[in-house]
Design a protein around this motif. Structure first.
Motif, PDB file in Angstrom:
ATOM      1  N   ARG A  95      61.797  26.909 -34.265  1.00  0.00           N
ATOM      2  CA  ARG A  95      61.443  26.032 -33.150  1.00  0.00           C
ATOM      3  C   ARG A  95      60.597  26.778 -32.104  1.00  0.00           C
ATOM      4  O   ARG A  95      59.554  26.301 -31.662  1.00  0.00           O
ATOM      5  CB  ARG A  95      62.719  25.495 -32.476  1.00  0.00           C
ATOM      6  N   LYS A  96      61.047  27.985 -31.767  1.00  0.00           N
ATOM      7  CA  LYS A  96      60.301  28.774 -30.771  1.00  0.00           C
ATOM      8  C   LYS A  96      58.900  29.120 -31.270  1.00  0.00           C
ATOM      9  O   LYS A  96      57.933  29.072 -30.523  1.00  0.00           O
ATOM     10  CB  LYS A  96      61.058  30.077 -30.445  1.00  0.00           C
ATOM     11  N   ARG A  98      58.423  19.810 -25.259  1.00  0.00           N
ATOM     12  CA  ARG A  98      59.461  20.857 -25.185  1.00  0.00           C
ATOM     13  C   ARG A  98      60.655  20.444 -24.330  1.00  0.00           C
ATOM     14  O   ARG A  98      61.534  21.247 -24.067  1.00  0.00           O
ATOM     15  CB  ARG A  98      58.898  22.167 -24.628  1.00  0.00           C
ATOM     16  N   LYS A  99      60.670  19.189 -23.863  1.00  0.00           N
ATOM     17  CA  LYS A  99      61.792  18.764 -22.997  1.00  0.00           C
ATOM     18  C   LYS A  99      62.324  17.408 -23.459  1.00  0.00           C
ATOM     19  O   LYS A  99      61.564  16.434 -23.521  1.00  0.00           O
ATOM     20  CB  LYS A  99      61.321  18.646 -21.551  1.00  0.00           C
ATOM     21  N   GLU A 154      56.766  26.007 -30.962  1.00  0.00           N
ATOM     22  CA  GLU A 154      56.480  25.637 -29.569  1.00  0.00           C
ATOM     23  C   GLU A 154      55.567  26.639 -28.877  1.00  0.00           C
ATOM     24  O   GLU A 154      54.959  26.336 -27.858  1.00  0.00           O
ATOM     25  CB  GLU A 154      57.793  25.448 -28.795  1.00  0.00           C
ATOM     26  N   ARG A 189      58.784  18.611 -29.759  1.00  0.00           N
ATOM     27  CA  ARG A 189      58.064  19.878 -29.952  1.00  0.00           C
ATOM     28  C   ARG A 189      56.839  19.942 -29.043  1.00  0.00           C
ATOM     29  O   ARG A 189      56.436  21.012 -28.615  1.00  0.00           O
ATOM     30  CB  ARG A 189      57.623  20.066 -31.403  1.00  0.00           C
TER      31      ARG A 189
END
Lengths: 211, 80
Positions: free
Chosen positions: A147-148, A56-57, A151, A53
């Motif tokens: 999740r979005k 993000r990758k 983030e 989180r």
């Protein structure tokens, strides 16, 4: 009440959790009874989801967790058995994240005060009192929307929400991990959750969960 | 919130995050609980905030660490 979520001990009982182990004080060497490897293994999932989180990758998250565990291994003599090992690991990972992503972390990230209980106010407007608008809409929100929304939070707010809401750390533990006062944890949680609600509402609209 | 000007509602709303997070002392927890029992609008706010917290908990980070990563980390320990 969600027992999984709220299974933390009562506030008074966490006082005894000696987070002093995370300070600069010299700590006694790990005793043979403490199985360092097993303790790390138990926490890798938690470190990874947090890293994911924050970065993000997936690739960067894996790298961050690997380095966190390596550092924990090197400095394991500083951990005091009987204190909160998970909090100790998260402090290492948090510091590592900040030093690696200094630019991103230090960019301006204050959140404007939005409407309190944003999502609730917006959802509650058009429904009959007998309905439970919250349950209906929240149940329909999927992993992707949540999740979005997380983030999208600036890093300082994101890490605070993740530590308290996902990992279940107390305000005091979160403050210790982040190296900020408890009051800062509270205000970041407050603002972070406001923003989160705003985003969840927007994503619910985009995906047609609400009109 | 709906009872504008009610000091008990205001006080409860101010403490709502801390109540949801179980960060109040026993006395304060009981005070908020008592108000919520008597005040359906505040109780609804509480339930909603608890549900949002639960949503973040259950859907915010469902991923597990890849098996290969766990194995790599543990192998590193053994080689170190």
């Amino acid at each position: 009440m969600d027992t999984m979520l709220l299974d933390r001990v009562a506030p008074g009982a966490v006082e005894g959790l000696a987070l002093a182990a995370m300070s600069q004080q010299p700590a006694p060497a790990a005793t043979p009874e403490f199985d360092f490897e097993a303790a790390v293994a138990e926490n890798i999932d938690a470190l990874y989801r947090g890293a994911l989180r924050m970065t993000r990758k997936p690739e960067e998250a894996e790298d961050l967790v690997q380095e966190t565990c390596l550092r924990a291994y090197r400095f394991q003599h500083q951990f005091q058995p009987g204190t909160n090992f998970k909090a100790w690991l998260f402090k290492i990972q948090t510091n590592l994240f900040r030093s690696r992503y200094r630019k991103q972390y230090n960019s301006p990230q204050s959140l404007d005060d939005t409407e309190e209980f944003y999502l609730y106010q917006h959802l509650g407007a058009d429904v009959q009192p007998a309905e439970d608008p919250a349950a209906n809409v929240l149940d329909k929100l999927g992993v992707e929307e949540v999740r979005k929304a997380i983030e999208d939070l600036p890093p300082a707010y994101r890490e605070t929400v993740l530590l308290t809401d996902v990992e279940g750390f107390s305000y005091k533990e979160t403050a210790e991990i982040l190296g900020v006062p408890v009051g800062t944890v509270m205000s970041r949680l407050h603002r972070g959750r406001q923003r989160l609600q705003q985003r969840l509402y927007e994503y619910a609209k985009e995906s047609g969960v609400v009109e | 919130m709906t009872d504008k000007g009610c000091s008990s509602c205001d006080q409860t709303m101010e403490r709502l995050h801390s109540y949801v997070d179980r960060e109040l002392n026993d006395f304060e927890m009981a005070e908020v609980r008592k108000h919520l029992d008597d005040c359906p609008p505040c109780e609804q706010h509480f339930e909603f905030n608890l549900q949002v917290k639960r949503l973040v908990h259950t859907k915010g980070c469902p991923e597990k660490a890849p098996r290969a990563l766990v194995e790599k980390i543990l192998a590193n320990f053994r080689q170190a």
